[in-house]
Design a protein around this motif. Structure first.
Motif, PDB file in Angstrom:
ATOM      1  N   THR A  21      71.584  39.300   3.699  1.00  0.00           N
ATOM      2  CA  THR A  21      71.677  37.977   4.030  1.00  0.00           C
ATOM      3  C   THR A  21      71.185  37.537   5.224  1.00  0.00           C
ATOM      4  N   GLN A  22      71.546  38.151   6.121  1.00  0.00           N
ATOM      5  CA  GLN A  22      71.035  37.650   7.580  1.00  0.00           C
ATOM      6  C   GLN A  22      69.473  37.595   7.619  1.00  0.00           C
ATOM      7  N   LEU A  23      68.797  38.840   7.050  1.00  0.00           N
ATOM      8  CA  LEU A  23      67.143  38.676   6.924  1.00  0.00           C
ATOM      9  C   LEU A  23      66.689  37.489   6.120  1.00  0.00           C
ATOM     10  N   LYS A  24      67.277  37.173   4.989  1.00  0.00           N
ATOM     11  CA  LYS A  24      66.788  35.919   4.063  1.00  0.00           C
ATOM     12  C   LYS A  24      67.178  34.686   4.977  1.00  0.00           C
ATOM     13  N   SER A  25      68.467  34.609   5.492  1.00  0.00           N
ATOM     14  CA  SER A  25      68.731  33.332   6.218  1.00  0.00           C
ATOM     15  C   SER A  25      67.692  33.101   7.414  1.00  0.00           C
ATOM     16  N   MET A  26      67.267  34.304   8.115  1.00  0.00           N
ATOM     17  CA  MET A  26      66.317  34.255   9.396  1.00  0.00           C
ATOM     18  C   MET A  26      65.221  33.717   8.662  1.00  0.00           C
ATOM     19  N   LEU A  27      64.681  34.226   7.554  1.00  0.00           N
ATOM     20  CA  LEU A  27      63.334  34.027   7.226  1.00  0.00           C
ATOM     21  C   LEU A  27      63.197  32.401   6.704  1.00  0.00           C
ATOM     22  N   MET A  28      64.422  32.039   5.627  1.00  0.00           N
ATOM     23  CA  MET A  28      64.325  30.636   5.350  1.00  0.00           C
ATOM     24  C   MET A  28      64.467  29.637   6.559  1.00  0.00           C
ATOM     25  N   MET A  29      65.212  30.055   7.801  1.00  0.00           N
ATOM     26  CA  MET A  29      65.287  28.930   8.785  1.00  0.00           C
ATOM     27  C   MET A  29      63.963  28.980   9.355  1.00  0.00           C
ATOM     28  N   ASN A  30      63.465  30.013   9.771  1.00  0.00           N
ATOM     29  CA  ASN A  30      62.084  30.194  10.591  1.00  0.00           C
ATOM     30  C   ASN A  30      61.029  29.289   9.627  1.00  0.00           C
ATOM     31  N   LEU A  31      61.008  29.466   8.325  1.00  0.00           N
ATOM     32  CA  LEU A  31      60.018  28.756   7.730  1.00  0.00           C
ATOM     33  C   LEU A  31      60.348  27.226   7.454  1.00  0.00           C
ATOM     34  N   GLU A  32      61.480  26.430   8.005  1.00  0.00           N
ATOM     35  CA  GLU A  32      61.604  25.200   8.144  1.00  0.00           C
ATOM     36  C   GLU A  32      60.860  24.540   9.171  1.00  0.00           C
ATOM     37  N   SER A  33      60.207  25.360  10.045  1.00  0.00           N
ATOM     38  CA  SER A  33      59.324  24.790  11.054  1.00  0.00           C
ATOM     39  C   SER A  33      57.694  24.840  10.480  1.00  0.00           C
ATOM     40  N   ARG A  34      57.065  23.666  10.738  1.00  0.00           N
ATOM     41  CA  ARG A  34      55.581  23.427  10.273  1.00  0.00           C
ATOM     42  C   ARG A  34      54.828  24.454  10.960  1.00  0.00           C
ATOM     43  N   PRO A  35      54.700  24.860  12.159  1.00  0.00           N
ATOM     44  CA  PRO A  35      54.013  25.982  12.747  1.00  0.00           C
ATOM     45  C   PRO A  35      54.252  27.249  12.325  1.00  0.00           C
ATOM     46  N   VAL A  36      55.481  27.644  12.003  1.00  0.00           N
ATOM     47  CA  VAL A  36      55.859  28.805  11.549  1.00  0.00           C
ATOM     48  C   VAL A  36      55.040  29.198  10.140  1.00  0.00           C
ATOM     49  N   ILE A  37      55.446  28.188   9.340  1.00  0.00           N
ATOM     50  CA  ILE A  37      54.781  28.079   8.206  1.00  0.00           C
ATOM     51  C   ILE A  37      53.265  28.383   8.058  1.00  0.00           C
ATOM     52  N   PHE A  38      52.548  27.457   8.934  1.00  0.00           N
ATOM     53  CA  PHE A  38      51.298  27.591   9.259  1.00  0.00           C
ATOM     54  C   PHE A  38      50.714  29.112   9.554  1.00  0.00           C
ATOM     55  N   GLU A  39      51.324  29.688  10.359  1.00  0.00           N
ATOM     56  CA  GLU A  39      51.339  31.144  10.793  1.00  0.00           C
ATOM     57  C   GLU A  39      51.583  32.040   9.854  1.00  0.00           C
ATOM     58  N   ASP A  40      52.422  31.968   9.032  1.00  0.00           N
ATOM     59  CA  ASP A  40      52.774  32.775   7.817  1.00  0.00           C
ATOM     60  C   ASP A  40      51.776  32.540   6.708  1.00  0.00           C
ATOM     61  N   VAL A  41      51.342  31.466   6.287  1.00  0.00           N
ATOM     62  CA  VAL A  41      50.174  31.103   5.397  1.00  0.00           C
ATOM     63  C   VAL A  41      49.069  31.793   5.812  1.00  0.00           C
ATOM     64  N   GLY A  42      48.674  31.568   7.029  1.00  0.00           N
ATOM     65  CA  GLY A  42      47.258  32.077   7.640  1.00  0.00           C
ATOM     66  C   GLY A  42      47.311  33.733   7.719  1.00  0.00           C
ATOM     67  N   ARG A  43      48.320  34.148   8.258  1.00  0.00           N
ATOM     68  CA  ARG A  43      48.139  35.475   8.377  1.00  0.00           C
ATOM     69  C   ARG A  43      48.403  36.468   7.172  1.00  0.00           C
ATOM     70  N   GLN A  44      48.991  35.828   6.114  1.00  0.00           N
ATOM     71  CA  GLN A  44      49.132  36.423   4.749  1.00  0.00           C
ATOM     72  C   GLN A  44      47.926  36.353   4.139  1.00  0.00           C
ATOM     73  N   VAL A  45      47.078  35.375   3.996  1.00  0.00           N
ATOM     74  CA  VAL A  45      45.890  35.123   3.376  1.00  0.00           C
ATOM     75  C   VAL A  45      44.815  35.872   3.913  1.00  0.00           C
ATOM     76  N   LEU A  46      44.944  35.822   5.444  1.00  0.00           N
ATOM     77  CA  LEU A  46      43.897  36.576   6.101  1.00  0.00           C
ATOM     78  C   LEU A  46      43.857  38.135   5.734  1.00  0.00           C
ATOM     79  N   ALA A  47      45.206  38.618   5.682  1.00  0.00           N
ATOM     80  CA  ALA A  47      45.455  40.265   5.448  1.00  0.00           C
ATOM     81  C   ALA A  47      45.232  40.607   3.990  1.00  0.00           C
TER      82      ALA A  47
END
Length: 522
Positions: free
Chosen positions: A426-452
Motif C-alpha cells: 500500500t505504501q509503495l502504491k501510495s508513493m508511486l501515485m503521489m509522485n506521479l501527480e507532479s508534471r516533471p516526475v511524469i515527464f521523467e517516468d515517460v522518458g526513461r521508460q520509453v528510452l529503456a
C-alpha cells in the motif's frame, strides 16, 4: 446641527443592529430547530439526495503516445491539463559508458548544458528566451541517462523544442565555458567531501565495490585527476558516439502529441550536430558485471558538522547485495521488499506514513538507540541492480552495527507477515501515485521508460503488479540475493570494522552473526 446629525446616525445604527440581531435569531431558529431536532451530524438528512463522489481507479485518462521518426528518434507524450508543459530530450548516455574515456565526461556535459549554442550567444540569452514563456531549464546526468528538460507555457512549445535541439546538438563548448566547468567540478568535489550527509559519497563507493572497474561501477563524478584531461576534442569524440537519434527520446507532458511530433520533425529530424556524423560502432555495449568487494575510506568525521548542535562523530557503513534489473519480473517484488525494510534517521518523526512500522525502524532504530541511521536503498539498471542498507553509529560500536545489519539481511529470508506485506504494498502504491501527480516526475517516468523499453507501463499496470506480490515472491528474491557476494562501503573511523571475509561469513550463516573474536587482552 452637528449634534442632531450624530443623534440621527446613532439611531439608524441602533435600528440596523436590531435588524441584524433579529435576522440572526431567525437564521438560528430555522437552521437548528424545526424539522430535524434530533439528527446527529453523522446521519444523512431525510429527503436530501445522496451525494455522488468522484471515483479514483488509478487509470490514466490518456494513453502515452509514441512515434518513431525516420532517423530513429522516438517522440513520446502524455497529455495533462494545464497551461504549462515539461518537454525534454533524454539520451542513453551516462557515466557507465565512459570505460574507453577518462571518467567525468558525463559530469562535464551536465555542467556545460544550456551554455552558448549556434543560435544563442550565452546562457543568459537562453534564460531570457525561456523567461518570455515563463520557462526554466535543467540538465541532470545519472549512470545511464542524460536528461535535458524545460518547463514552460504550452504556447512556447516551438521555441522550447528549437532551444532543446540547439542545446543538445549545437553546443559551442568554448574554452572559457570549459574552464568555468572545471572550476564548478572542483567546487562540487570539495563540497561532496565536506558535506555532513555522506550518502552521495557512500553511493559512489558501494557502486565501485559492487561493479569494480566496469559500467555502473565507474565514477559518476569527475575524479580530480581527470579535470584537466577533458577538453572540447575529447567531448566531441564522446558526443559523436553517444548523441545520435537512435539513442534519444523527445518526451513531453502537457502537450498534444501531433504538435510535439511536428516540432520534432522541424528541428530534430534533419538537424546536423556540430561534431559531424555519428559513429555507432564505437558505442560501449558492455553488460554490468557484479563483482562484490569492499571500498574503505578512513576519514576524520569529528568536525563534519560544527555549530550549536553539531552532529556527533559517526562511522558510516553500507552493505549491498545484487538484486535485478528493472526489466526483470522480480523488480516489483524487490521494490516491495525495499519498502518493507524502509528505515530512516533516528530523529525522524511521524506515523506509519513515514515508515515507522518498517523493519529497520522496529528491529533496529527502536531497539538500538545508539544507532544514528538505518535506511534501505534500491538502485536498478537495465542489466543489474543493488539492494543496500546504509547505517551509521559511533565508531566504537561499528562491529555491533555491522552484525545488526547482516542479521536484518538474513531475516529478509523469513516469511513476511500478511499485515506487514500489505502495508508495504500500500505504501509503495501510495508513493508511486503521489509522485506521479507532479508534471516533471511524469515527464521523467515517460522518458526513461520509453528510452529503456520502447513503451510505458501505466500507473494502474504497476499498481496491479504490486498488488499481486506474495510472501513467497519476497522469499524467492531474497534467497537469490543472498547467494551473491556482498558489496561493502565504509567511511570514517574504521578501527572496529570487521573484515570483508567476516561480513561475507555472516551473510552465509543461518542467523547473520559475525564470527566470534576471542581476545586475551582488551
Amino acid at each position: 446641527m452637528v449634534k442632531s446629525n450624530m443623534a440621527a446616525h446613532m439611531s439608524r445604527m441602533r435600528g440596523w443592529s436590531r435588524v441584524q440581531r433579529c435576522g440572526l435569531a431567525v437564521c438560528r431558529q430555522y437552521s437548528s430547530g424545526g424539522s430535524y431536532p434530533n439528527i446527529s451530524l453523522s446521519t444523512p438528512l431525510p429527503g436530501i439526495p445522496k451525494p455522488v463522489f468522484a471515483s479514483v481507479d488509478g487509470h490514466e485518462t490518456h494513453e502515452t503516445k509514441i512515434t518513431t521518426l525516420e532517423n530513429g528518434l522516438k517522440v513520446t507524450s502524455q497529455n495533462k491539463f494545464g497551461q504549462f508543459c515539461t518537454v525534454g530530450i533524454l539520451v542513453n548516455s551516462g557515466s557507465r559508458h565512459e570505460a574507453k574515456y577518462p571518467s567525468g565526461i558525463a559530469h562535464f556535459l551536465e555542467k556545460l548544458a544550456f551554455s552558448s549554442t549556434a543560435q544563442f550567444g550565452s546562457k543568459d540569452e537562453i534564460l531570457l528566451t525561456l523567461e518570455k514563456h515563463g520557462g526554466i531549464c535543467d540538465c541532470q546526468t545519472s549512470r545511464d541517462t542524460t536528461m535535458y528538460a524545460v518547463s514552460a507555457e504550452v504556447k512556447g512549445l516551438d521555441t522550447v523544442v528549437n532551444l532543446l535541439a540547439d542545446a543538445v546538438l549545437q553546443p559551442r563548448l568554448l574554452d572559457e565555458e570549459i574552464e568555468m566547468t572545471r572550476m564548478a567540478v572542483r567546487f562540487e568535489l570539495e563540497d561532496l567531501n565536506m558535506r555532513p550527509d555522506p550518502e552521495p559519497l557512500l553511493t559512489e563507493m558501494i557502486h565501485a565495490a559492487a561493479y569494480r572497474g566496469n559500467t555502473v561501477g565507474l565514477s559518476r563524478f569527475c575524479p580530480a585527476d581527470n579535470i584537466e584531461k577533458i577538453d572540447r576534442k575529447l567531448l566531441h569524440k564522446y558526443l559523436q558516439s553517444y548523441y545520435c537519434p537512435e539513442r534519444m527520446v523527445l518526451a513531453g507532458v502537457g502537450i498534444e502529441h501531433e504538435q510535439l511530433v511536428q516540432c520534432a520533425r522541424k528541428y530534430l529530424l534533419n538537424g546536423k550536430p556540430v561534431w559531424g556524423g555519428s559513429t555507432l560502432a564505437n558505442i560501449d555495449r558492455s553488460v554490468a558485471q557484479y563483482t562484490g568487494g569492499i571500498v574503505k575510506t578512513v576519514k576524520d568525521m569529528s568536525d563534519v558538522s560544527l555549530g550549536p548542535t553539531p552532529i556527533p562523530e559517526l562511522t558510516h557503513i553500507m552493505i549491498g547485495l545484487e538484486s535485478c534489473s528493472f526489466l526483470e519480473d522480480d523488480f516489483i517484488p524487490i521494490a516491495v521488499l525495499n519498502m518493507m525494510m524502509g528505515g530512516g534517521g533516528s530523529f525522524s518523526a511521524g506515523g506509519p506514513g513515514k515508515g515507522m512500522f518498517t523493519r529497520l525502524y522496529l528491529n533496529v532504530l527502536n531497539r538500538h538507540h545508539w544507532m544514528y541511521n538505518a535506511t534501505s536503498y534500491h538502485h536498478s539498471y537495465e542489466d543489474s541492480g543493488l539492494l543496500c542498507i546504509h547505517a551509521s553509529a559511533d565508531p566504537r560500536q561499528v562491529r555491533e552495527m555491522v552484525e545488526i545489519i547482516t542479521r536484518e539481511f538474513i531475516q529478509m529470508n523469513g516469511t513476511a507477515g500478511e499485515m506487514e506485506l500489505e502495508r508495504a504494498k500500500t505504501q509503495l502504491k501510495s508513493m508511486l501515485m503521489m509522485n506521479l501527480e507532479s508534471r516533471p516526475v511524469i515527464f521523467e517516468d515517460v522518458g526513461r521508460q520509453v528510452l529503456a523499453t520502447g513503451r510505458r507501463k501505466l500507473p494502474h499496470e504497476l499498481c496491479d503488479l504490486i498488488s499481486n506480490v506474495t510472501a513467497s515472491d519476497i522469499k524467492r528474491v531474497t534467497t537469490k540475493m543472498l547467494r551473491s557476494k556482498p558489496a561493502v562501503a565504509a567511511l570514517g573511523d574504521l578501527a572496529e570494522l570487521p573484515s570483508y571475509e567476516d561480513i561475507q561469513a555472516a551473510l552465509t550463516s543461518k542467523d547473520g552473526r559475525l564470527p566470534r573474536i576471542y581476545r586475551l587482552f582488551r
